[in-house]
Design an enzyme around this catalytic site. Sequence first.
Site, PDB file in Angstrom:
ATOM      1  N   GLU A 105      -3.290 -12.579  -3.524  1.00 30.70           N
ATOM      2  CA  GLU A 105      -3.912 -11.904  -2.375  1.00 30.70           C
ATOM      3  C   GLU A 105      -3.119 -10.652  -2.011  1.00 30.70           C
ATOM      4  OE1 GLU A 105      -6.364 -11.565  -0.627  1.00 30.70           O
ATOM      5  OE2 GLU A 105      -7.287 -13.423   0.036  1.00 30.70           O
ATOM      6  N   ASP A 109      -4.334 -12.611   6.683  1.00 32.09           N
ATOM      7  CA  ASP A 109      -4.501 -12.068   8.034  1.00 32.09           C
ATOM      8  C   ASP A 109      -4.944 -13.224   8.937  1.00 32.09           C
ATOM      9  OD1 ASP A 109      -5.475 -10.484  10.228  1.00 32.09           O
ATOM     10  OD2 ASP A 109      -5.770  -8.802   8.899  1.00 32.09           O
TER      11      ASP A 109
HETATM   12  C1  PRP Z   1      -9.258  -8.739   2.940  1.00 31.99           C
HETATM   13  C2  PRP Z   1      -8.069  -9.048   2.044  1.00 31.99           C
HETATM   14  C3  PRP Z   1      -8.019 -10.547   2.016  1.00 31.99           C
HETATM   15  C4  PRP Z   1      -8.638 -10.949   3.332  1.00 31.99           C
HETATM   16  C5  PRP Z   1      -7.580 -11.456   4.258  1.00 31.99           C
HETATM   17  O1  PRP Z   1     -10.436  -8.794   2.213  1.00 31.99           O
HETATM   18  O2  PRP Z   1      -8.241  -8.505   0.771  1.00 31.99           O
HETATM   19  O3  PRP Z   1      -8.761 -11.097   0.953  1.00 31.99           O
HETATM   20  O4  PRP Z   1      -9.236  -9.775   3.898  1.00 31.99           O
HETATM   21  O5  PRP Z   1      -8.086 -11.620   5.553  1.00 31.99           O
HETATM   22  P1  PRP Z   1      -8.211 -13.007   6.299  1.00 31.99           P
HETATM   23  O6  PRP Z   1      -6.910 -13.701   6.150  1.00 31.99           O
HETATM   24  O7  PRP Z   1      -8.500 -12.592   7.715  1.00 31.99           O
HETATM   25  O8  PRP Z   1      -9.349 -13.762   5.687  1.00 31.99           O
HETATM   26  P2  PRP Z   1     -11.821  -8.184   2.730  1.00 31.99           P
HETATM   27  O9  PRP Z   1     -12.710  -9.291   3.207  1.00 31.99           O
HETATM   28  O10 PRP Z   1     -11.575  -7.060   3.698  1.00 31.99           O
HETATM   29  O11 PRP Z   1     -12.426  -7.607   1.389  1.00 31.99           O
HETATM   30  P3  PRP Z   1     -11.729  -6.601   0.345  1.00 31.99           P
HETATM   31  O12 PRP Z   1     -10.655  -7.380  -0.359  1.00 31.99           O
HETATM   32  O13 PRP Z   1     -12.832  -6.219  -0.564  1.00 31.99           O
HETATM   33  O14 PRP Z   1     -11.168  -5.429   1.122  1.00 31.99           O
END
Ligand code: PRP
Length: 186
Positions: A105, A109
């Site tokens: 990852e 977040d």
């Molecule tokens: C982002 C990041 C993680 C996720 C973490 O992906 O790449 O996979 O958020 O956030 P969380 O812990 O709140 O779930 P996003 O959904 O923005 O898609 P992306 O990877 O295409 O930017």
Amino acid sequence: MKKTIQPLKEHLQSVYLTEEQIQGKVKEAAAWLDSKFEGKTPLAVSVLKGSVMFFCDLVRAMKTPVQIDFMTISSYGSSSDSSGMPKIVMDLAASVEGRDVILVEDIVDSGHTLKKMRELLNGRGAKSFTVVTLLDKPARRQVDIKADYSCFEIENEFIVGYGLDYAQQYRNLPYIAILKREVYED
Ligand code: PRP
């Protein structure tokens, strides 16, 4: 309403993690994985799109032979808050049954994405599940979950670069920067 922005350098407040800092931690994470998976051939899974840069650098820094696969999972869209319901946009090509899976990852977040991936891969019969994240932002956590290995614990700043986006922009910066508040606030 979705904002259209140009990925201008003037929109960046400051560099948060330099390319050198990132690459130093990538090597340490690769060494940790090498010692954990000695003699095995794990399946390394990149959670797209955000982890793509970290994933490519990490698996190339590893000495252990790995197989690679990709899953696109998204919960943010153009918002800065998690929907809490990550959606699989593209599934893995490989079966994880009986495999040692390394989930890579860019950031943990709220924790919703990691929780969803863990449930999914355990349900599909993965033998083991190891999570490596470049960034951990504990201040935003909504789910009690943690990566097994985290390169940087970071503050609650809106950051972009090295895979991380704002409205799909800035992902190809080789470093991580703080985005100016006026860019993403109304
Ligand atoms: C982002 C990041 C993680 C996720 C973490 O992906 O790449 O996979 O958020 O956030 P969380 O812990 O709140 O779930 P996003 O959904 O923005 O898609 P992306 O990877 O295409 O930017």
